[in-house]
Structure formats: structure tokens, C-alpha cells
Motif scaffolding. Structure first.
Motif, mmCIF file in Angstrom:
data_model
loop_
_atom_site.group_PDB
_atom_site.id
_atom_site.type_symbol
_atom_site.label_atom_id
_atom_site.label_comp_id
_atom_site.label_asym_id
_atom_site.label_seq_id
_atom_site.Cartn_x
_atom_site.Cartn_y
_atom_site.Cartn_z
ATOM 1 N N ILE A 1 0.851 -1.204 0.000
ATOM 2 C CA ILE A 1 0.000 0.000 0.000
ATOM 3 C C ILE A 1 0.885 1.252 0.000
ATOM 4 O O ILE A 1 0.623 2.207 -0.731
ATOM 5 C CB ILE A 1 -0.970 -0.015 1.206
ATOM 6 C CG1 ILE A 1 -2.037 -1.114 0.985
ATOM 7 C CG2 ILE A 1 -1.651 1.337 1.399
ATOM 8 C CD1 ILE A 1 -2.848 -1.466 2.202
ATOM 9 N N LEU A 2 1.968 1.208 0.801
ATOM 10 C CA LEU A 2 2.896 2.344 0.840
ATOM 11 C C LEU A 2 3.502 2.587 -0.543
ATOM 12 O O LEU A 2 3.564 3.732 -1.016
ATOM 13 C CB LEU A 2 3.999 2.086 1.880
ATOM 14 C CG LEU A 2 5.047 3.193 2.036
ATOM 15 C CD1 LEU A 2 4.410 4.450 2.623
ATOM 16 C CD2 LEU A 2 6.199 2.735 2.911
ATOM 17 N N SER A 3 3.893 1.496 -1.208
ATOM 18 C CA SER A 3 4.467 1.628 -2.562
ATOM 19 C C SER A 3 3.444 2.237 -3.513
ATOM 20 O O SER A 3 3.790 3.079 -4.357
ATOM 21 C CB SER A 3 4.903 0.267 -3.089
ATOM 22 O OG SER A 3 5.851 -0.304 -2.249
ATOM 23 N N GLN A 4 2.187 1.798 -3.380
ATOM 24 C CA GLN A 4 1.145 2.341 -4.272
ATOM 25 C C GLN A 4 0.895 3.825 -3.988
ATOM 26 O O GLN A 4 0.664 4.596 -4.927
ATOM 27 C CB GLN A 4 -0.141 1.526 -4.132
ATOM 28 C CG GLN A 4 -0.020 0.203 -4.881
ATOM 29 C CD GLN A 4 -1.273 -0.625 -4.906
ATOM 30 O OE1 GLN A 4 -1.962 -0.724 -3.896
ATOM 31 N NE2 GLN A 4 -1.566 -1.253 -6.031
ATOM 32 N N ILE A 5 0.974 4.204 -2.713
ATOM 33 C CA ILE A 5 0.805 5.626 -2.371
ATOM 34 C C ILE A 5 1.955 6.440 -2.993
ATOM 35 O O ILE A 5 1.731 7.513 -3.557
ATOM 36 C CB ILE A 5 0.750 5.820 -0.826
ATOM 37 C CG1 ILE A 5 -0.559 5.230 -0.282
ATOM 38 C CG2 ILE A 5 0.866 7.295 -0.444
ATOM 39 C CD1 ILE A 5 -0.615 5.101 1.224
ATOM 40 N N ALA B 1 6.053 4.055 -17.352
ATOM 41 C CA ALA B 1 6.723 3.319 -16.265
ATOM 42 C C ALA B 1 5.844 3.290 -15.014
ATOM 43 O O ALA B 1 5.740 2.255 -14.349
ATOM 44 C CB ALA B 1 8.072 3.964 -15.965
ATOM 45 N N LEU B 2 5.185 4.417 -14.719
ATOM 46 C CA LEU B 2 4.326 4.470 -13.522
ATOM 47 C C LEU B 2 3.124 3.532 -13.663
ATOM 48 O O LEU B 2 2.755 2.837 -12.710
ATOM 49 C CB LEU B 2 3.858 5.904 -13.260
ATOM 50 C CG LEU B 2 4.915 6.842 -12.669
ATOM 51 C CD1 LEU B 2 4.381 8.265 -12.594
ATOM 52 C CD2 LEU B 2 5.338 6.386 -11.285
ATOM 53 N N VAL B 3 2.526 3.516 -14.862
ATOM 54 C CA VAL B 3 1.373 2.623 -15.096
ATOM 55 C C VAL B 3 1.815 1.162 -14.924
ATOM 56 O O VAL B 3 1.140 0.359 -14.267
ATOM 57 C CB VAL B 3 0.776 2.864 -16.508
ATOM 58 C CG1 VAL B 3 -0.250 1.795 -16.854
ATOM 59 C CG2 VAL B 3 0.132 4.247 -16.582
ATOM 60 N N CYS B 4 2.997 0.848 -15.497
ATOM 61 C CA CYS B 4 3.512 -0.531 -15.386
ATOM 62 C C CYS B 4 3.784 -0.896 -13.924
ATOM 63 O O CYS B 4 3.476 -2.005 -13.490
ATOM 64 C CB CYS B 4 4.793 -0.694 -16.189
ATOM 65 S SG CYS B 4 4.513 -0.673 -17.950
ATOM 66 N N LEU B 5 4.346 0.047 -13.169
ATOM 67 C CA LEU B 5 4.615 -0.213 -11.745
ATOM 68 C C LEU B 5 3.323 -0.468 -10.988
ATOM 69 O O LEU B 5 3.253 -1.336 -10.117
ATOM 70 C CB LEU B 5 5.352 0.993 -11.126
ATOM 71 C CG LEU B 5 6.856 1.047 -11.350
ATOM 72 C CD1 LEU B 5 7.410 2.362 -10.833
ATOM 73 C CD2 LEU B 5 7.556 -0.103 -10.645
ATOM 74 N N ASP B 6 2.290 0.297 -11.347
ATOM 75 C CA ASP B 6 0.967 0.138 -10.721
ATOM 76 C C ASP B 6 0.426 -1.265 -10.985
ATOM 77 O O ASP B 6 -0.049 -1.941 -10.064
ATOM 78 C CB ASP B 6 0.015 1.189 -11.311
ATOM 79 C CG ASP B 6 -0.781 1.873 -10.221
ATOM 80 O OD1 ASP B 6 -0.626 1.474 -9.050
ATOM 81 O OD2 ASP B 6 -1.564 2.786 -10.535
ATOM 82 N N ILE B 7 0.512 -1.699 -12.252
ATOM 83 C CA ILE B 7 0.018 -3.041 -12.627
ATOM 84 C C ILE B 7 0.819 -4.113 -11.885
ATOM 85 O O ILE B 7 0.254 -5.065 -11.335
ATOM 86 C CB ILE B 7 0.113 -3.245 -14.161
ATOM 87 C CG1 ILE B 7 -0.835 -2.281 -14.884
ATOM 88 C CG2 ILE B 7 -0.200 -4.684 -14.548
ATOM 89 C CD1 ILE B 7 -0.638 -2.212 -16.390
ATOM 90 N N LEU B 8 2.135 -3.904 -11.847
ATOM 91 C CA LEU B 8 3.032 -4.842 -11.161
ATOM 92 C C LEU B 8 2.655 -4.985 -9.683
ATOM 93 O O LEU B 8 2.506 -6.100 -9.164
ATOM 94 C CB LEU B 8 4.459 -4.305 -11.296
ATOM 95 C CG LEU B 8 5.637 -5.224 -11.070
ATOM 96 C CD1 LEU B 8 5.622 -6.369 -12.051
ATOM 97 C CD2 LEU B 8 6.934 -4.462 -11.220
ATOM 98 N N LEU B 9 2.445 -3.859 -9.032
ATOM 99 C CA LEU B 9 2.085 -3.893 -7.607
ATOM 100 C C LEU B 9 0.723 -4.534 -7.387
ATOM 101 O O LEU B 9 0.524 -5.259 -6.413
ATOM 102 C CB LEU B 9 2.096 -2.470 -7.033
ATOM 103 C CG LEU B 9 3.467 -1.959 -6.606
ATOM 104 C CD1 LEU B 9 3.396 -0.507 -6.216
ATOM 105 C CD2 LEU B 9 4.010 -2.767 -5.441
#
Lengths: 147, 71
Positions: A9-13, A63-71
Motif C-alpha cells: 500500500i505504501l508503494s502504491q501511495i 513506467a508508472l502505469v507498469c509499476l501500478d500493474i506490477l504492484l
């Protein structure tokens, strides 16, 4: 388990903050670049720097969208799937794209080479992580299909 | 490639998938993976149970087909 969830959750924030930061940079870039050019007393950098910064926005968003999907996948307890390997590959390409975009500006201002190096280095690290994930996916698949 | 002749042996022994899965204590889904040749590996323990349940040899279940020479 709770600690793991909190960490995700912290990473997503943080990613959401990065989205906001990116948007703020897009809006404030002309003002910041003008301020910087006045500080170094060189107005010739304004246009190249603005073009460089705005050219970096698409890979950054990607990159941010990909990180979101990854998380999201990690949160669903699905870390070792092919989609995550693809996401890591795309993020590494985004890093290489930023490095390539900054090459021109680093010719004008050599200090910007640090950004080229940093982005390229991140790209290489992510490629190695991607290779590890790919192998993990293969091992998982082999394990799943062992009767 | 390795071809799994499980369905042939099962038909010869007149045994259904569910019955066999219950006999050798694996899930019907895993047995289906084996029958459809989607399996990447088979444990010796599973092979042992299959041979015992179907009264056959590993060679009856698994067959090597040389794809290169077929081409």
C-alpha cells in the motif's frame, strides 16, 4: 502478511505521489526552466531543456502505469506471472528511453550526463530483475505442471 | 517428444478419470493435465501409483516419438 500488505500500500501511495509530481512538473516546467536559465544566465538552454523534459513524460507515465500493474499483481499474490515480466521489460525500456532523450541535452550541459547514466543504469538493473522473474515464471510453470 | 498413452491404457482397463484419480490420490485436474500431455514432468511416485493402478509398465504409459526423423 499484514506488514507485506502495508508495504505494498505504501508503494502504491508513493506511485500516486509520483503521478502528482509528474503532473506538477508538466505544469511548472516552463517556469522552472526559465528560472534555471536566468540562474545560469543562458537563455539558449530553455527550448532544448523544455523539449527534453516533455519528451520524458510519456516514458515516465508508461513506467508508472507498469509499476501500478506490477504492484496490483503482487497484491493479488501473483508475482511470478508473464505479465509482470513484460511490465519489468517495459519499465526498463522506459529507463533506456529517458537515457536516450537526455543524451542531446547532456551534450549542451555535461552535468546532465549523470541523468543519462542513472537512467541507463536503472534500465540495466531492471533488465536483470526481469531475467530473474522470467526464470522464476518458468520454474513456477514447471512446478505447476509436474504431476 | 514423449507421448503419454494414459488414455489408451485407461480405455483398455475400462477405468474412468475420476476413478483413477481417486485410486492414485491425485486431483482430476492433475490427471487431466497428464492426459492432455500438458504436463512438464511426472514424479516417480505418481508413475509408480499409475503403474500399480493400471497394472502396466512405465513404457506402456510413456512413449518416445522422434519428431526430427518424422520430418
Amino acid at each position: 502478511m499484514e506488514h507485506k500488505d502495508k508495504s505494498i500500500i505504501l508503494s502504491q501511495i508513493i506511485i500516486k505521489i509520483c503521478y502528482a509530481g509528474l503532473l506538477a512538473c508538466c505544469i511548472l516546467a516552463p517556469r522552472l526552466v526559465l528560472g534555471y536559465s536566468r540562474e545560469i544566465d543562458d537563455e539558449t538552454v530553455v527550448l532544448p531543456l523544455l523539449i527534453t523534459l516533455y519528451a520524458c513524460v510519456p516514458p515516465a507515465v508508461c513506467a508508472l502505469v507498469c509499476l501500478d500493474i506490477l504492484l496490483n499483481n503482487i497484491r493479488k499474490n501473483n508475482p511470478f506471472i508473464m505479465q509482470n515480466v513484460i511490465m519489468l521489460r517495459v519499465i526498463s525500456y522506459c529507463c533506456f528511453a529517458v537515457a536516450a532523450i537526455f543524451i542531446y541535452f547532456s551534450i549542451l550541459r555535461p552535468f546532465a550526463f549523470a541523468i543519462v547514466f542513472a537512467a541507463g543504469f536503472f534500465g540495466v538493473i531492471l533488465r536483470v530483475v526481469k531475467n530473474c522473474f522470467r526464470q522464476a515464471v518458468e520454474i513456477r510453470e514447471e512446478n505447476d505442471f509436474t504431476v | 517428444m514423449i507421448v503419454v498413452n494414459l488414455d489408451v491404457i485407461m480405455a483398455k482397463r475400462k477405468i474412468s478419470s475420476n476413478e483413477l484419480a481417486e485410486m492414485i490420490d491425485i486431483t482430476p485436474a492433475n490427471l487431466s493435465v497428464l492426459k492432455r500431455e500438458k504436463a512438464k514432468a511426472i514424479r516417480f511416485s505418481t508413475l509408480d501409483k499409475l503403474c500399480r493402478a493400471l497394472d502396466c509398465q512405465p513404457g506402456d504409459l510413456l512413449e518416445f516419438v522422434d519428431e526430427e526423423s518424422e520430418d
